[in-house]
Design an enzyme around this catalytic site. Structure first.
Site, short mmCIF file in Angstrom:
data_model
loop_
_atom_site.label_atom_id
_atom_site.label_comp_id
_atom_site.label_asym_id
_atom_site.label_seq_id
_atom_site.Cartn_x
_atom_site.Cartn_y
_atom_site.Cartn_z
N ASP A 329 -25.24 -24.56 23.63
CA ASP A 329 -23.54 -25.52 23.50
C ASP A 329 -23.06 -24.98 21.74
OD1 ASP A 329 -21.88 -27.55 23.43
OD2 ASP A 329 -23.37 -28.89 23.80
C1 BGC Z 1 -19.77 -30.22 24.19
C2 BGC Z 1 -20.07 -29.56 25.66
C3 BGC Z 1 -19.03 -29.05 25.57
C4 BGC Z 1 -17.99 -27.69 24.58
C5 BGC Z 1 -17.65 -26.74 25.25
C6 BGC Z 1 -19.52 -28.99 22.77
O1 BGC Z 1 -19.55 -30.13 21.92
O2 BGC Z 1 -21.45 -30.91 23.94
O3 BGC Z 1 -20.22 -30.08 26.73
O4 BGC Z 1 -18.74 -28.26 26.86
O5 BGC Z 1 -18.55 -28.41 23.34
O6 BGC Z 1 -15.68 -27.30 24.13
#
Ligand code: BGC
Length: 768
Positions: A329
């Site tokens: 993430d």
């Molecule tokens: C979130 C994810 C997301 C990613 C990309 C992160 O901050 O936790 O769910 O897919 O950002 O935007």
């Protein structure tokens, strides 16, 4: 003494540990090369292309395939801050002087993110991005683009916006989950959105957690079924050919139940709870062939998940058998150093994350991962075989999506968005997701109604109905929203043509209500995503409670509609509320859906996918342990609406719960049947939920667990007999803390519509 109890006391021969299909992989002590061999698919030509590419790639080119950069880093706006504040077309734009070094020098193989711009804009952007990638990439490996389409194509202008997942779960109709994915594919596969970061199968077991609405609620089975329906529909959609998309199971694992309820904070979850509740939805997605997993940015039991070899390799690869791409993430490698403090610097953080099992780092702003990983390999700390394992997975993903053959978006006009038949699917999903929790003879509102007063935070709000991940990460103004999106107020005006529908504030609600026939209060929350959604108190804010009390003081019928990403506690106001609807985040069609339920044109049929807390300080899910309530008064309630609760404008009666046998062995099944009758005077839909209760187990058992569900439509007076075939291997097993499936002899109960029948599992031939 019950048979089951005897079985347990006389352990262990009567307890069956189910043999896995093959010996657990962790026993094989796999080298990286073994593991790569094991992950090869049956597609020989694809595998030989991977081998050939790996043979030709430099170390730098390999590391580049393990990186994902955010689009802010190469957009035409001046800096990152300006990027996020810039107009949408600027946010989805390419400054070639910024982009080229990412490809030429760092060989970056993946990019992500966006906001809602037109499909033509996306098409041009994807074309340009891939062209530059192809021009500057020596081996012409296509880049893959990732998008957070969380409830329909939410980063695409004029798209079909579905309700959020918590609402989809409340419909208890897998078709809506599939519809959402199919429409995402139809609207975005051809414009260069290759990789969809959905579905979220974290369990909604902590109602204050700010990402609660992104989940399918508290039950592992419901979440597994909904998530699997989404993945199949997205990844196996023949209508988007030649384009294909990959889904992402996120956020593995334990993200959703942090101890303090806030985003990305530590979770302490026992191995037993992890295996029994948190693993199954992720396992279901692995089983239907999901192509990627995204990792929880928090820690579980003291170890950040991005640094946990036990979770990322032992659990995900060896136990669960996942063979696809694991993406981190946001910034989660560097955070091992900066936030979690389990690494002294970026280099150690990179070592830990890669050796734990990540394949791609969503860096997303920097190239520090590249430098650190290069050094680690050159120094011999990380073997090249480890790199090859991840790069092979990334290349396989790109090949399976057909990106090598079709790297560019459509060369003709992008597919139409918001096609009427898709909008009606989103509307139908929104309608069936609304849960009528309480109704003291006030709904549906009379056809002869003369005046309705509407008030509340979300009475005239478009953004409130859609929540986070809509058009922007957090849509902070209704100005972003198209004219065609109704609010609750405007939808009621349309629905109650002829009646006066007036918008009131807290200041004038009492005076406006003087000659009103009903007051509709749309309360709840403003949009939030992730950390900005952290709150101190799950109780509804005082200013909104005050509005409710004022409305109640008028003596007029008060209908409360909760439009929020999580269940805000309103218990003290409930007694004087005549009707209460949980509306969650129903999306663009939510206003219309709510108006139709209030008018009675739509008979509500949603059921709670979670237990709605009665108190801020005490809560447990429906599938809690027996001792959770042992000392409380039997009538005590910690929810105002339990899992599966949901009223209708008609009534349903459950009768004749019968079992085809009273006992079964491992090779047998029992069929349970139940007759459901519409005993009211209008047609309605009923979700029939089947639970199993294990009377005693060697590990304490939940008081009941959902095992099957089916939604039926019944005309007045109509009956249907529904069946649930109980398969011991599927419905009576549970894992121990190591993930071994246990099937224990003894008494079980099947529960449906509040009726229970007991039966016994007597074991298999081998155990007799
Ligand atoms: C979130 C994810 C997301 C990613 C990309 C992160 O901050 O936790 O769910 O897919 O950002 O935007």
């Amino acid at each position: 003494m019950k048979l089951k109890t005897i079985a347990i006391l006389s352990v262990p021969i009567l307890m069956l540990i189910l043999p896995a299909c093959e010996p657990p992989l962790q026993d094989k002590k796999l080298t990286f090369t073994d593991r790569r061999k094991l992950e090869r698919t049956g597609n020989a030509s694809l595998e030989s292309r991977i081998d050939q590419l790996l043979g030709e790639m430099t170390l730098e080119e390999k590391i580049g395939q393990m990186m994902q950069i955010n689009n802010s880093e190469y957009s035409v706006s001046q800096d990152r801050g300006a990027h996020f504040g810039a107009p949408p077309d600027v946010q989805v734009s390419i400054d070639t002087s910024k982009l080229i070094p990412f490809i030429e020098k760092y060989k970056v193989g993946s990019f992500l993110n966006g906001v809602a711009v037109s499909n033509e804009r996306w098409r041009e952007y994807s074309q340009q991005l891939q062209e530059i990638n192809m021009r500057y990439h020596r081996l012409k490996i296509p880049m893959i683009y990732g998008m957070d389409h969380m409830h329909g194509a939410n980063y695409l202008e004029n798209s079909t916006i579905f309700p959020h997942s918590i609402n989809i779960a409340a419909t208890f109709r897998l078709q809506f989950s599939a519809d959402e994915a199919t429409v995402v594919g139809e609207e975005t596969a051809a414009i260069g959105h290759h990789w969809v970061f959905c579905p979220v199968v974290d369990l909604g077991r902590n109602p204050i957690w700010p990402r609660f609405y992104e989940t399918y609620g508290e039950d592992p089975y419901l979440s597994a079924q909904m998530g699997a329906a989404y993945v199949r529909a997205l990844q196996e959609n023949p209508n988007t050919a030649p384009y294909r998309q990959a889904a992402t199971a996120k956020h593995f694992i334990g993200y959703s139940d942090p101890d303090n309820g806030w985003d990305r904070t530590p979770a302490d979850i026992s191995d037993q709870t992890l295996q029994e509740f948190f693993v199954p939805p992720f396992q279901a997605l692995a089983d239907v062939g999901i192509k990627s997993f995204m990792i929880n940015g928090g820690e579980v039991n003291g170890i950040p998940v991005h640094a946990s070899h036990d979770l990322l390799t032992g659990l995900l690869r060896d136990q669960m058998g996942f063979k696809g791409v694991v993406v981190t993430d946001w910034e989660d490698v560097i955070r091992l150093h900066k936030w979690h403090k389990v690494a002294a610097d970026m280099k150690e953080a990179t070592y830990k994350a890669v050796m734990a099992g990540i394949d791609m780092s969503m860096t997303p702003y920097t190239t520090g991962f590249f430098d650190a990983l290069k050094e680690l390999v050159e120094e011999g700390q990380i073997p090249m075989e480890r790199i090859d394992l991840s790069v092979a997975r990334v290349l396989r993903l790109k090949m399976e999506l057909g990106l090598f053959e079709n790297p560019y978006p459509t060369q003709t006009a992008p597919p139409a968005t918001r096609r009427p038949e898709n909008v009606s699917k989103a509307l139908q999903a929104a309608r069936e997701s609304l849960v009528l929790i309480k109704n003291e003879n006030v709904l549906p509102l009379s056809k002869d109604i003369k005046k309705i007063v509407v008030a509340g935070l979300n009475a005239n709000s478009k953004k409130g109905l859609s929540g986070g991940w809509t058009l922007r990460w957090i849509p902070d103004t209704d100005d972003l929203f198209p004219d065609y999106v109704p609010t609750v107020f405007s939808a009621l005006q349309k629905e109650f043509d002829g009646a006066r529908v007036e918008l009131a504030t807290s200041t004038d609600i009492v005076s406006r209500a003087v000659n009103a026939d009903a007051i509709v209060l749309a309360v709840g929350e403003e949009p939030y995503s992730e950390t900005p959604g952290n709150i101190y108190d799950i109780g509804l804010e005082e200013v909104q409670l005050e509005l409710i009390r004022k409305a109640q003081s008028t003596g007029k019928p008060v209908v409360l509609v909760m439009i929020a990403g999580r269940p805000r506690v309103i218990t003290n106001t409930l007694q004087d509320t005549d009707a209460f609807i949980w509306a969650g985040l129903p999306g663009f069609e939510g206003g219309t859906a709510i108006a139709k339920v209030l008018s009675g044109k739509v008979n509500p049929s949603g059921k709670m996918p979670f237990s709605y807390p009665a108190f801020s300080g005490h809560w447990y899910p429906y599938n809690h342990k027996n001792m959770e309530r042992f000392f409380s008064h039997p009538d005590s309630m910690n929810t105002i609406a339990g899992f599966g609760h949901g009223l209708s404008y008609t009534t349903f009666e459950y009768t004749n719960l019968e079992l085809s046998a009273a006992e079964l062995t491992k090779e047998e099944s029992i069929t349970a049947s139940m007759t459901v009758t519409n005993t009211g005077d209008r047609s309605g839909m009923e979700s029939v939920l089947w639970f199993i209760k294990d009377e005693a187990g060697s590990v304490t058992r939940p008081v009941k667990a959902l095992k099957h569900f089916e939604k039926v439509e019944l005309q007045p007076g109509e009956s249907k007999t529904l069946n649930f075939t109980i398969d011991p291997l599927k419905d009576l097993t549970y894992p121990d803390k190591n993930g071994e499936q246990l099937l224990e002899k003894g008494e079980f109960r099947v529960i449906c519509g509040g009726i229970e029948r007991s039966f016994f599992y007597t074991g298999g031939e081998a155990e007799q």
